[in-house]
Design a protein around this motif. Structure first.
Motif, PDB file in Angstrom:
ATOM      1  N   HIS A  49     -19.139 -18.367 -17.131  1.00  0.00           N
ATOM      2  CA  HIS A  49     -20.403 -19.106 -17.236  1.00  0.00           C
ATOM      3  C   HIS A  49     -21.515 -18.186 -16.751  1.00  0.00           C
ATOM      4  CE1 HIS A  49     -18.427 -22.965 -18.065  1.00  0.00           C
ATOM      5  NE2 HIS A  49     -17.515 -22.574 -17.195  1.00  0.00           N
ATOM      6  N   LEU A  95     -21.403 -16.873 -13.132  1.00  0.00           N
ATOM      7  CA  LEU A  95     -20.499 -17.779 -12.422  1.00  0.00           C
ATOM      8  C   LEU A  95     -19.109 -17.739 -13.035  1.00  0.00           C
ATOM      9  CD1 LEU A  95     -19.962 -20.240 -10.467  1.00  0.00           C
ATOM     10  CD2 LEU A  95     -20.543 -21.670 -12.437  1.00  0.00           C
ATOM     11  N   ARG A 114     -15.742 -19.885 -13.078  1.00  0.00           N
ATOM     12  CA  ARG A 114     -15.185 -21.193 -12.731  1.00  0.00           C
ATOM     13  C   ARG A 114     -13.671 -21.066 -12.776  1.00  0.00           C
ATOM     14  NH1 ARG A 114     -13.610 -25.399 -16.059  1.00  0.00           N
ATOM     15  NH2 ARG A 114     -14.702 -24.448 -17.820  1.00  0.00           N
ATOM     16  N   GLU A 171      -9.887 -22.488 -12.611  1.00  0.00           N
ATOM     17  CA  GLU A 171      -9.045 -23.653 -12.850  1.00  0.00           C
ATOM     18  C   GLU A 171      -7.671 -23.328 -12.272  1.00  0.00           C
ATOM     19  OE1 GLU A 171      -9.063 -24.243 -17.064  1.00  0.00           O
ATOM     20  OE2 GLU A 171     -11.153 -24.890 -17.088  1.00  0.00           O
ATOM     21  N   ALA A 191      -8.760 -22.526  -0.993  1.00  0.00           N
ATOM     22  CA  ALA A 191     -10.009 -22.740  -0.261  1.00  0.00           C
ATOM     23  C   ALA A 191      -9.927 -22.318   1.204  1.00  0.00           C
ATOM     24  CB  ALA A 191     -10.403 -24.211  -0.345  1.00  0.00           C
ATOM     25  N   ARG A 230      -8.977 -17.374   0.535  1.00  0.00           N
ATOM     26  CA  ARG A 230     -10.329 -17.619   0.018  1.00  0.00           C
ATOM     27  C   ARG A 230     -11.120 -16.319  -0.097  1.00  0.00           C
ATOM     28  NH1 ARG A 230     -14.954 -17.758   2.551  1.00  0.00           N
ATOM     29  NH2 ARG A 230     -16.711 -18.790   1.583  1.00  0.00           N
ATOM     30  N   SER A 285     -20.987 -15.420  -8.535  1.00  0.00           N
ATOM     31  CA  SER A 285     -20.614 -16.671  -7.882  1.00  0.00           C
ATOM     32  C   SER A 285     -19.244 -17.119  -8.373  1.00  0.00           C
ATOM     33  CB  SER A 285     -21.633 -17.771  -8.206  1.00  0.00           C
ATOM     34  OG  SER A 285     -22.919 -17.387  -7.781  1.00  0.00           O
ATOM     35  N   VAL A 286     -18.545 -17.838  -7.478  1.00  0.00           N
ATOM     36  CA  VAL A 286     -17.201 -18.321  -7.794  1.00  0.00           C
ATOM     37  C   VAL A 286     -17.142 -19.802  -7.450  1.00  0.00           C
ATOM     38  CG1 VAL A 286     -14.734 -18.033  -7.362  1.00  0.00           C
ATOM     39  CG2 VAL A 286     -16.270 -16.044  -7.211  1.00  0.00           C
ATOM     40  N   ALA A 287     -16.659 -20.612  -8.384  1.00  0.00           N
ATOM     41  CA  ALA A 287     -16.509 -22.046  -8.154  1.00  0.00           C
ATOM     42  C   ALA A 287     -15.099 -22.466  -8.551  1.00  0.00           C
ATOM     43  CB  ALA A 287     -17.528 -22.833  -8.984  1.00  0.00           C
ATOM     44  N   VAL A 288     -14.589 -23.479  -7.874  1.00  0.00           N
ATOM     45  CA  VAL A 288     -13.289 -24.042  -8.219  1.00  0.00           C
ATOM     46  C   VAL A 288     -13.548 -25.393  -8.870  1.00  0.00           C
ATOM     47  CG1 VAL A 288     -11.079 -24.865  -7.355  1.00  0.00           C
ATOM     48  CG2 VAL A 288     -12.148 -22.853  -6.321  1.00  0.00           C
ATOM     49  N   ASP A 289     -13.011 -25.577 -10.060  1.00  0.00           N
ATOM     50  CA  ASP A 289     -13.180 -26.813 -10.817  1.00  0.00           C
ATOM     51  C   ASP A 289     -12.083 -27.790 -10.397  1.00  0.00           C
ATOM     52  OD1 ASP A 289     -13.344 -28.857 -12.694  1.00  0.00           O
ATOM     53  OD2 ASP A 289     -13.831 -27.487 -14.323  1.00  0.00           O
TER      54      ASP A 289
END
Length: 111
Positions: free
Chosen positions: A61, A64, A66, A68, A78, A83, A97-101
């Motif tokens: 993204h 970013l 994301r 899964e 986390a 982490r 940036s890193v996000a966990v869905d």
């Protein structure tokens, strides 16, 4: 305005010189951003596999990433020290940036 092809006895429009250039032609990037995204995703997933995280998928993204992951891996993902390792691994692939869905986290399918 009518345009006609330049033929014998006609002149080309100004600035339209067809002399071969001494410079090599630049390669055309036909896949463009899609190929770049695929390389970035593969680099991030490869680093995650190196950490033993075989089932995590990275979605692109822009800046970013994301992630899964299976539900069973979310707590460990986390928590430190994993982490920090995950952040370093994904950022090394060029993501900022890193996000966990949490909604996309699924268990592997049988059969």
């Amino acid at each position: 305005m009518t345009m006609r092809a330049a033929g014998p006895g006609t002149s080309s429009p100004p600035g339209d010189d067809h002399e071969p250039s001494d410079q090599p032609a630049e390669p055309v990037d036909v896949l463009g951003p899609v190929a770049d995204e695929a390389v970035q995703i593969e680099a991030a997933e490869s680093e995650l596999r190196r950490l033993g995280l075989e089932e995590i998928r990275v979605r692109h993204h822009g800046d970013l990433a994301r992630l899964e992951a299976p539900h069973r891996d979310l707590t460990a993902l986390a928590a430190e020290p994993l982490r920090g390792e995950v952040l370093r691994a994904v950022r090394s692939a060029g993501f900022r940036s890193v996000a966990v869905d949490l909604d996309a986290a699924t268990e592997p399918h049988d059969g």
